[in-house]
Write a protein that holds these residues in place. Structure first.
Motif, mmCIF file in Angstrom:
data_model
loop_
_atom_site.group_PDB
_atom_site.id
_atom_site.type_symbol
_atom_site.label_atom_id
_atom_site.label_comp_id
_atom_site.label_asym_id
_atom_site.label_seq_id
_atom_site.Cartn_x
_atom_site.Cartn_y
_atom_site.Cartn_z
ATOM 1 N N PRO A 122 0.921 -1.237 -0.233
ATOM 2 C CA PRO A 122 -0.022 -0.040 0.014
ATOM 3 C C PRO A 122 1.005 1.256 0.121
ATOM 4 O O PRO A 122 1.586 1.425 1.022
ATOM 5 C CB PRO A 122 -0.783 -0.103 1.249
ATOM 6 N N LEU A 123 0.755 2.220 -1.253
ATOM 7 C CA LEU A 123 1.851 3.219 -1.257
ATOM 8 C C LEU A 123 0.796 4.363 -1.805
ATOM 9 O O LEU A 123 0.047 4.084 -2.679
ATOM 10 C CB LEU A 123 2.745 2.572 -2.323
ATOM 11 N N VAL A 124 0.899 5.549 -1.220
ATOM 12 C CA VAL A 124 0.488 6.582 -2.066
ATOM 13 C C VAL A 124 1.784 7.808 -2.520
ATOM 14 O O VAL A 124 2.269 8.333 -1.434
ATOM 15 C CB VAL A 124 -0.467 7.545 -1.256
ATOM 16 N N THR A 125 1.855 7.912 -3.648
ATOM 17 C CA THR A 125 3.039 9.105 -3.888
ATOM 18 C C THR A 125 2.039 10.272 -4.381
ATOM 19 O O THR A 125 1.120 10.270 -5.194
ATOM 20 C CB THR A 125 3.689 8.562 -5.158
ATOM 21 N N ILE A 126 2.858 11.125 -3.925
ATOM 22 C CA ILE A 126 1.906 12.699 -3.976
ATOM 23 C C ILE A 126 2.944 13.589 -4.855
ATOM 24 O O ILE A 126 4.337 13.574 -4.247
ATOM 25 C CB ILE A 126 1.471 13.349 -2.642
ATOM 26 N N THR A 127 2.864 13.926 -6.015
ATOM 27 C CA THR A 127 3.724 14.750 -6.837
ATOM 28 C C THR A 127 3.123 15.910 -7.055
ATOM 29 O O THR A 127 1.869 16.227 -7.346
ATOM 30 C CB THR A 127 3.951 13.810 -8.079
ATOM 31 N N GLY A 128 4.036 17.079 -7.411
ATOM 32 C CA GLY A 128 3.661 18.283 -7.535
ATOM 33 C C GLY A 128 3.601 18.489 -9.190
ATOM 34 O O GLY A 128 4.308 17.569 -9.582
#
Ligand SMILES: Cc1ncc(C[n+]2csc(CCOP(=O)(O)OP(=O)(O)O)c2C)c(N)n1
Ligand SMILES: [Mg+2]
Length: 563
Positions: free
Chosen positions: A92-98
């Motif tokens: 389970p992974l959430v990546t947040i990118t600009g």
């Protein structure tokens, strides 16, 4: 009115996030500007790949969602290997990118890459967020998909203008998908056909994969195995779920599995699979996998069924429901006593090493380290020969105790993943095991280890080769060791010292003494006991190989034990 960046962080808090890993840059700057006082501790790694692997380590050790943050363009592309890794291993992974400002989307703006498009085939769910209004729902939905069912990676790409805008915010959103008619086990009577197969089987075996841990079903699984007492084996991610000391535990199965596990599988007439997707590293040549067996596959994700061979009876559903239901149904039948069959599998042999003995000192080192570890320790292995030795020798009964990049096999995983594990479990002993090649792929994270004072026990198995590739070159390419020689390795001890981390080198000969010499024993004791980061560089024989080995394209029964 809060800014979009503050809303992102509030939504993360609402999902229970208190730790995130990342690296700043232009498009994501508003988020970094809002970090202070957000209640989220941010760990600055030294590379975005370090951040995403650390987030994975955190997630793999705890079962919680790992969070990695990066800027647009190169920051985002540096996350891609970690996203692929999380997909393969159900992390389970959430990546947040600009992302660049929304009016610039599609203009090849500075540091614009389409991370949404780029990762479409790698994610469970992803969204390009172009306005502040979309933020709460995107985060709620992203976290839902990251952790639901078979867990996996989610990409949330947010434009800078959305992060900078302001709006009224009443609190994090909630997401619950509309109920779907799924063909999954829902608590009704357990399928009688499965019980009938068990009752009539002559040579049943159990194969345990990561799904058991992910479902939190280790305890019912162990009860089940104790009831069945049939030969049981694990994939690399199932290690630790089958009780190590149980007489029916045959160890790891597959390309570098034990002789007993591979032969038992090959001869079995009923294969009970629990949460494993049966990739080619487990099955050998898929068309010749378990040739005599009916397959009953317990699995939450129907897309994982029938991968290697058609399964005869799928039991689709959460293993936390289906395993207890199976156990309950078995309680009402008299099981056969599979005595003769168990004798085949219960031989003393577990994992063999190479006949020339070149791997013996390294294997001994691992045994001596493992013997000294507290039971709840976490071992994090990189990718290569050392990974397979580390898996073969692993004996602990700790379901989240052995962590490695299995499906993707991404070198450079271990050191940053160990950072995430140690932060998740500050009081636990974390041992990372890397090769001399893989360690250099994220060596910069020594800075993160040192700055945070993480007491990670780092081992480099230094064989001066890209050893696993060299082994294949030796066996299948006539010893043409093309571009695998690392004999000009840097001095890892000096590098470590430059990062202000204590380091020692240990020669092979120390591991040939029986019993272990006091000096080497003392060194290992001290290495594991200290509450500081430590690096141990071990000289492994350059031509040591991992055996048994099922050559690519061969059946499990065609293991080789020597060159
Ligand atoms: C990022 C990445 N590049 C290439 C590979 C292919 N590969 C698999 S194992 C291996 C050798 C690893 O060498 P080392 O880290 O020294 O470990 P050893 O096998 O020697 O124990 C390579 C190059 C990989 N798995 N990951
Ligand atoms: Mg090596």
């Amino acid at each position: 009115m809060p800014r979009g960046a503050e809303i992102v962080l509030a939504c993360l808090r609402g999902e229970g996030v208190d730790l995130a890993f990342g690296y700043p840059g232009g498009a994501i700057m508003p988020l970094y500007d809002a970090l202070e006082g957000s209640g989220i501790r941010h760990i600055l790694t030294r590379h975005e790949q370090g951040a995403v692997f650390a987030a994975e380590g955190y997630a793999r050790a705890t079962g919680k969602v790992g969070v990695a943050i990066a800027t647009s363009g190169p920051g985002a592309t540096n996350l891609v290997t970690g996203i692929a890794d999380a997909k393969m291993d159900s992390v389970p992974l959430v990546t947040i990118t600009g992302q660049v400002r929304s009016p610039l989307l599609g203009t090849d703006a500075f540091q614009e890459t389409d991370i949404f498009g780029l990762t479409l085939s790698l994610t469970k769910w992803s969204r390009l967020v172009r306005s502040i209004e979309e933020i709460p729902a995107a985060i709620a939905e992203g976290f839902y998909w990251a952790r639901s069912g078979r867990p996996g990676p989610v990409v949330i790409d947010i434009t800078t203008d959305a992060l900078k805008a302001n709006m009224e915010f009443a609190g994090p959103a909630k997401y619950q998908p509309a109920p779907q008619a799924v063909d999954a086990y829902g608590g009704e009577k357990f399928p009688a056909a499965v019980i009938a197969l068990v009752e009539t089987a002559k040579r049943p075996v159990a194969l345990v994969g990561a799904g058991v841990k992910l479902a939190g079903a280790t305890r019912p699984l162990r009860e089940l195995l104790d009831r069945l007492r049939i030969p049981s084996m694990a994939t690399v991610h199932g290690l630790g779920a089958v009780p190590a000391e149980a007489p029916y535990n045959l160890g790891m199965v597959g390309m570098h599995g034990t002789r007993a596990a591979n032969l038992a599988l090959d001869e079995s007439d009923l294969l009970l699979v629990f949460g494993a997707r049966l990739d080619d590293r487990v099955t050998g040549e898929p068309t010749r996998f378990a040739p005599h067996a009916r397959i009953v596959h317990f699995e939450i994700d129907p897309s994982q069924l029938d991968r290697a061979r058609t399964c005869d009876l799928p039991v689709v559903g959460d293993l936390a429901d289906t395993i207890p239901a199976f156990l309950d149904a078995l309680g009402r039948v008299a099981l056969p006593d599979w005595k003769g069959w168990k004798a085949v599998a219960e031989g003393p042999e577990r994992a063999e090493t190479d006949p020339r003995g070149l791997a013996q000192p390294t294997v001994r080192l691992l045994d001596e380290l493992y013997r000294r570890l507290p039971e709840d320790s976490v071992v994090v292995a990189d990718v290569g020969q050392h990974q397979m030795w580390a898996a073969q020798r692993y004996r602990a009964s700790s379901p989240r105790g052995f962590i490695t990049s299995g499906g993707l096999g991404a070198m450079g995983f271990a050191l940053p993943a160990a950072v995430g594990v140690q932060l998740a479990k500050p009081d636990t002993t974390v041992l990372s095991i890397s090769g001399d090649g893989g360690f250099q792929m994220n060596i910069q994270e020594l800075a993160t280890v040192q700055r945070l004072g993480l007491p990670i026990k780092m081992v480099i198995i230094d064989n001066k080769y890209l050893g696993m590739v060299r082994q294949w070159q030796q066996l299948f390419y006539k010893r043409n060791y093309a571009e695998t020689d690392l004999s000009d390795n840097p001095d890892f001890v000096a590098i470590s010292q430059a990062y202000r981390i204590h380091a020692e080198r240990l020669g092979e000969d120390a591991m040939r003494e029986i019993p272990l010499g006091g000096e080497a024993g003392g060194l290992l004791d001290g290495f594991l006991a200290s509450r500081e980061p430590e690096l141990l560089v071990f000289d492994c024989h350059p031509e040591a190989n991992v055996y048994p080995m099922v050559p690519a394209g061969a059946a499990l029964s065609e293991m080789v034990f020597e060159e």
